[in-house]
Design a protein around this motif. Structure first.
Motif, PDB file in Angstrom:
ATOM      1  N   ASN A 105       0.719  -1.375  -0.487  1.00 11.62           N
ATOM      2  CA  ASN A 105       0.101  -0.106  -0.077  1.00 11.62           C
ATOM      3  C   ASN A 105       1.107   1.019   0.137  1.00 11.62           C
ATOM      4  O   ASN A 105       0.718   2.275  -0.639  1.00 11.62           O
ATOM      5  N   THR A 106       1.712   1.244   0.517  1.00  6.68           N
ATOM      6  CA  THR A 106       2.688   2.277   0.876  1.00  6.68           C
ATOM      7  C   THR A 106       3.622   2.881  -1.130  1.00  6.68           C
ATOM      8  O   THR A 106       3.239   3.812  -1.155  1.00  6.68           O
ATOM      9  N   LEU A 107       3.789   1.701  -1.782  1.00  3.29           N
ATOM     10  CA  LEU A 107       4.394   1.662  -3.082  1.00  3.29           C
ATOM     11  C   LEU A 107       3.179   2.404  -3.751  1.00  3.29           C
ATOM     12  O   LEU A 107       3.258   3.416  -4.413  1.00  3.29           O
ATOM     13  N   TYR A 108       1.491   2.031  -3.519  1.00  3.49           N
ATOM     14  CA  TYR A 108       0.806   2.177  -4.518  1.00  3.49           C
ATOM     15  C   TYR A 108       0.321   3.687  -3.999  1.00  3.49           C
ATOM     16  O   TYR A 108       0.239   4.934  -4.416  1.00  3.49           O
ATOM     17  N   GLN A 109       1.164   4.170  -2.843  1.00 10.14           N
ATOM     18  CA  GLN A 109       0.552   5.163  -2.104  1.00 10.14           C
ATOM     19  C   GLN A 109       1.689   6.478  -2.900  1.00 10.14           C
ATOM     20  O   GLN A 109       0.929   8.001  -3.017  1.00 10.14           O
ATOM     21  N   ALA A 110       2.571   6.139  -3.130  1.00 15.86           N
ATOM     22  CA  ALA A 110       3.239   7.158  -4.640  1.00 15.86           C
ATOM     23  C   ALA A 110       3.101   6.951  -5.185  1.00 15.86           C
ATOM     24  O   ALA A 110       3.948   7.576  -5.870  1.00 15.86           O
ATOM     25  N   GLY A 111       2.512   5.949  -6.042  1.00 15.13           N
ATOM     26  CA  GLY A 111       2.594   5.966  -7.469  1.00 15.13           C
ATOM     27  C   GLY A 111       2.581   4.688  -7.824  1.00 15.13           C
ATOM     28  O   GLY A 111       1.543   4.729  -9.127  1.00 15.13           O
ATOM     29  N   ALA A 112       2.639   3.697  -7.664  1.00 18.54           N
ATOM     30  CA  ALA A 112       3.130   2.442  -8.266  1.00 18.54           C
ATOM     31  C   ALA A 112       1.654   1.428  -8.597  1.00 18.54           C
ATOM     32  O   ALA A 112       0.580   2.240  -7.905  1.00 18.54           O
TER      33      ALA A 112
END
Length: 219
Positions: A174-181
């Motif tokens: 989810n951290t990666l998604y929030q960053a834009g991945a």
């Protein structure tokens, strides 16, 4: 994947609902290890029905492109840090029937020509660990790079995807998604974690994302 049971692992992984296979090749110089040469790709291609992305973590990637494309790579990821003339390398990949993917090391920030090169590819591959070694933890500076990439792409009105590669697991996805991945490469800490089937691990990862959003993602 368990390379001693590769055929069974391919069947199980394809039945899990992933979008494509990610195939790492490291040349011993780009990082200090050798993994997954061309022979294994040829054997794997005969069993795989989904697309294969060959990630060439190698210097002088032009020397390998024809071989990997002819052995069945549908996408070939080449590193910004390893190319002398990126547009020529992209053209070479297309010449042999594959699509180019632009890759960056975990410690490489988006360069000045990022947008110009991003226009040439279906997605960006961003390493969040060093290539070739399993079990690493995500390097936090790579998150900032993903955020910057997504911001610059959005500002330019470009919908190019960003693939996060390394230490993708329930506590990081989810951290990666929030960053834009929006493409996630699963490995030993997530997709192939012991104690669950590949499909169960994929559903665990997706459930983390779906608890935050209704969007769907690629694996």
């Amino acid at each position: 994947m368990d390379l001693l049971h590769l055929k069974e692992q391919i069947v199980e992984t394809e039945q899990s609902g992933i979008s494509f296979f990610h195939y790492d090749m490291v040349d011993g110089k780009f990082n200090k290890c050798f993994i997954l040469g061309d022979t294994l790709l040829e054997m794997m291609r005969s069993e795989v029905t989904l697309p294969i992305e060959a990630h060439l973590a190698a210097y002088n990637p032009d020397a390998y492109i024809e071989r990997f494309a002819k052995l069945g790579a549908d996408y070939i990821a080449v590193h910004y840090e390893a190319m002398e003339h990126p547009l020529k390398t992209f053209d070479l990949i297309r010449k042999f029937g594959a699509q180019p993917v632009l890759a960056f090391k975990c410690d490489t920030a988006p360069p000045d020509d990022f947008l110009a090169l991003a226009k040439e590819v279906p997605w960006i591959l961003k390493l969040t660990v060093n290539p070739g070694f399993s079990g690493q933890t995500m390097q936090q500076n790579s998150l900032g790079h993903i955020k910057e990439m997504r911001h610059r792409l959005s500002e330019a009105g470009m919908s190019v995807s960003i693939q996060a590669d390394g230490n993708v697991n329930p506590s990081t996805v989810n951290t990666l998604y929030q960053a834009g991945a929006d493409i996630f490469t699963g490995g030993t800490s997530g997709l192939f974690k012991s104690g669950h089937t590949v499909k169960e691990n994929k559903e665990i990862l997706l459930s983390v994302l779906h608890s935050q959003t209704n969007q769907y993602y690629h694996w």
